[in-house]
Design an enzyme around this catalytic site. Structure first.
Site, PDB file in Angstrom:
ATOM      1  N   LYS A  13       0.838  -1.207   0.000  1.00 26.28           N
ATOM      2  CA  LYS A  13       0.000   0.000   0.000  1.00 26.28           C
ATOM      3  C   LYS A  13       0.877   1.263   0.000  1.00 26.28           C
ATOM      4  CE  LYS A  13      -2.246  -1.013   3.844  1.00 26.28           C
ATOM      5  NZ  LYS A  13      -1.538  -2.241   4.275  1.00 26.28           N
ATOM      6  N   ARG A  85      -9.167   0.526   9.681  1.00 25.56           N
ATOM      7  CA  ARG A  85      -8.649  -0.817   9.945  1.00 25.56           C
ATOM      8  C   ARG A  85      -9.594  -1.616  10.831  1.00 25.56           C
ATOM      9  NH1 ARG A  85      -2.758   0.532   9.326  1.00 25.56           N
ATOM     10  NH2 ARG A  85      -1.543  -1.351   9.586  1.00 25.56           N
ATOM     11  N   ARG A 124      12.085  -6.310   5.046  1.00 23.05           N
ATOM     12  CA  ARG A 124      11.841  -4.901   4.746  1.00 23.05           C
ATOM     13  C   ARG A 124      12.677  -3.962   5.612  1.00 23.05           C
ATOM     14  NH1 ARG A 124       5.744  -2.478   4.891  1.00 23.05           N
ATOM     15  NH2 ARG A 124       5.912  -2.578   7.150  1.00 23.05           N
ATOM     16  N   ARG A 156      11.801  -1.748  11.204  1.00 22.48           N
ATOM     17  CA  ARG A 156      10.753  -1.353  12.158  1.00 22.48           C
ATOM     18  C   ARG A 156      10.606  -2.419  13.226  1.00 22.48           C
ATOM     19  NH1 ARG A 156       5.645   0.312   8.450  1.00 22.48           N
ATOM     20  NH2 ARG A 156       4.602  -0.784  10.150  1.00 22.48           N
ATOM     21  N   ARG A 167       0.355  -8.772  14.051  1.00 23.50           N
ATOM     22  CA  ARG A 167      -0.250  -7.887  13.030  1.00 23.50           C
ATOM     23  C   ARG A 167      -1.104  -8.690  12.049  1.00 23.50           C
ATOM     24  NH1 ARG A 167       4.742  -5.048  10.592  1.00 23.50           N
ATOM     25  NH2 ARG A 167       3.322  -3.707   9.462  1.00 23.50           N
TER      26      ARG A 167
HETATM   27  P1  AMP Z   1       1.307   0.674   9.176  1.00 24.95           P
HETATM   28  O1  AMP Z   1       2.458   1.585   8.930  1.00 24.95           O
HETATM   29  O2  AMP Z   1       0.082   1.050   8.408  1.00 24.95           O
HETATM   30  O3  AMP Z   1       1.678  -0.781   9.028  1.00 24.95           O
HETATM   31  O4  AMP Z   1       0.898   0.858  10.715  1.00 24.95           O
HETATM   32  C1  AMP Z   1       1.816   0.586  11.731  1.00 24.95           C
HETATM   33  C2  AMP Z   1       1.105   0.475  13.053  1.00 24.95           C
HETATM   34  O5  AMP Z   1       0.450   1.709  13.368  1.00 24.95           O
HETATM   35  C3  AMP Z   1      -0.009  -0.577  13.116  1.00 24.95           C
HETATM   36  O6  AMP Z   1       0.475  -1.879  13.362  1.00 24.95           O
HETATM   37  C4  AMP Z   1      -0.831  -0.039  14.302  1.00 24.95           C
HETATM   38  O7  AMP Z   1      -0.193  -0.284  15.524  1.00 24.95           O
HETATM   39  C5  AMP Z   1      -0.785   1.456  14.049  1.00 24.95           C
HETATM   40  N1  AMP Z   1      -1.880   1.888  13.167  1.00 24.95           N
HETATM   41  C6  AMP Z   1      -1.765   2.420  11.918  1.00 24.95           C
HETATM   42  N2  AMP Z   1      -2.980   2.673  11.408  1.00 24.95           N
HETATM   43  C7  AMP Z   1      -3.876   2.280  12.343  1.00 24.95           C
HETATM   44  C8  AMP Z   1      -5.297   2.266  12.397  1.00 24.95           C
HETATM   45  N3  AMP Z   1      -6.056   2.703  11.374  1.00 24.95           N
HETATM   46  N4  AMP Z   1      -5.892   1.799  13.514  1.00 24.95           N
HETATM   47  C9  AMP Z   1      -5.165   1.361  14.576  1.00 24.95           C
HETATM   48  N5  AMP Z   1      -3.819   1.333  14.586  1.00 24.95           N
HETATM   49  C10 AMP Z   1      -3.172   1.795  13.475  1.00 24.95           C
END
Ligand code: AMP
Length: 210
Positions: A13, A85, A124, A156, A167
Site C-alpha cells: 500500500k 482498519r 523490509r 521497524r 499484526r
Molecule cells: P502501518 O504503517 O500502516 O503498518 O501501521 C503501523 C502500526 O500503526 C499498526 O500496526 C498499528 O499499531 C498502528 N496503526 C496504523 N494505522 C492504524 C489504524 N487505522 N488503527 C489502529 N492502529 C493503526
C-alpha cells in the site's frame, strides 16, 4: 476523488501510495506514518500509541479516529492508507465524510498470499527520513521527491517476527471484515498485489479511469 487502500501489512500500500499521490494529486493520509512521526516527535499521542505499535497491536479506535478527522478537514481529495482498519473506524469515516460532503470513490483491496507477506515484511527496511521501504538484499535507490541524499534505514520494531504474527492476526480478525463492508457498498475493487510494482500500478490506473 477519495480512495482507500485496504490490505494486509506488507501488501504494498505504501509503495503504491507514492505513485498514486503524484499521478492523481491526492493528499496522502497514512496513519502508520503519522503515528511514527508523533512517536519520534515525542508527543502525547506518540507516547500513547507506541506501546501498541511495537507489539504489533492496533492503536485504540478513538485516538485514530480523532487524528484522521483533523486531517480530513484540511483536504478535499485524499488517499487513505492504513485507515480504516476496524469496522468502527469505517463507520466513523462514513460519518465524517458525510459531514464534510465527501464520498469514497474507490476502495482498493491489495490481495497477496500470506506466506509472501511474511517474507516481504521480514526483509523490509524503512527510511527514517522519507518513510520509503526497501528490500534488504536490493540496491537502495530513494525515489522520493526530494530524494534522501543518505537514506537512514532501519528495521521497524513491528517488522520483527513476534510483532508480524500479531499484526497478521489483527488483520484477519479486525480488518478483513471491512472487505464485506465495502463490497456491500459496491466500492471494493480487488488488486492482484503479488505482481511487480509497475503491474500493480497499471491495474490501479485502469480502475481509477472508470
Ligand atoms: P502501518 O504503517 O500502516 O503498518 O501501521 C503501523 C502500526 O500503526 C499498526 O500496526 C498499528 O499499531 C498502528 N496503526 C496504523 N494505522 C492504524 C489504524 N487505522 N488503527 C489502529 N492502529 C493503526
Amino acid at each position: 476523488m477519495n480512495v482507500i487502500l485496504l490490505g494486509p501489512p506488507g501488501s504494498g500500500k505504501g509503495t503504491q501510495s507514492s505513485y498514486l499521490v503524484k499521478k492523481y494529486k491526492l493528499n496522502h493520509i497514512s496513519t502508520g506514518d503519522i503515528l511514527r512521526t508523533e512517536i519520534s516527535s515525542g508527543t502525547k499521542l506518540g507516547k500513547q500509541a507506541r506501546k501498541y505499535m511495537i507489539e504489533g497491536n492496533l492503536v485504540p479506535d478513538q485516538l485514530i479516529i480523532d487524528m484522521v478527522s483533523k486531517k480530513l478537514k484540511k483536504f478535499d481529495s485524499v488517499l487513505l492508507d492504513g485507515f480504516p482498519r476496524t469496522l468502527s473506524q469505517a463507520v466513523a469515516l462514513d460519518l465524517e465524510f458525510s459531514k464534510l460532503f465527501m464520498k469514497i470513490n474507490h476502495v482498493l483491496y491489495f490481495d497477496v498470499p500470506s506466506d509472501e507477506l511474511i517474507q516481504r515484511l521480514s526483509q523490509r527496511l524503512s527510511c527514517r527520513n522519507c518513510a520509503s521501504t526497501f528490500i534488504k538484499s536490493e540496491k537502495i535507490v530513494c525515489n522520493s521527491k526530494p530524494s534522501c541524499k543518505e537514506p537512514e534505514l532501519y528495521q521497524r520494531e513491528d517488522d520483527k517476527p513476534d510483532a508480524i504474527s500479531i499484526r497478521m492476526k489483527n488483520y484477519t480478525d479486525l480488518t478483513a471484515p471491512l472487505l464485506d463492508f465495502y463490497n456491500d457498498k459496491n466500492l471494493m475493487k480487488k488488486i492482484d498485489a503479488n505482481e511487480s510494482i509497475n503491474q500493480v500500478s497499471n491495474q490501479i490506473d485502469k480502475i481509477m479511469q472508470i
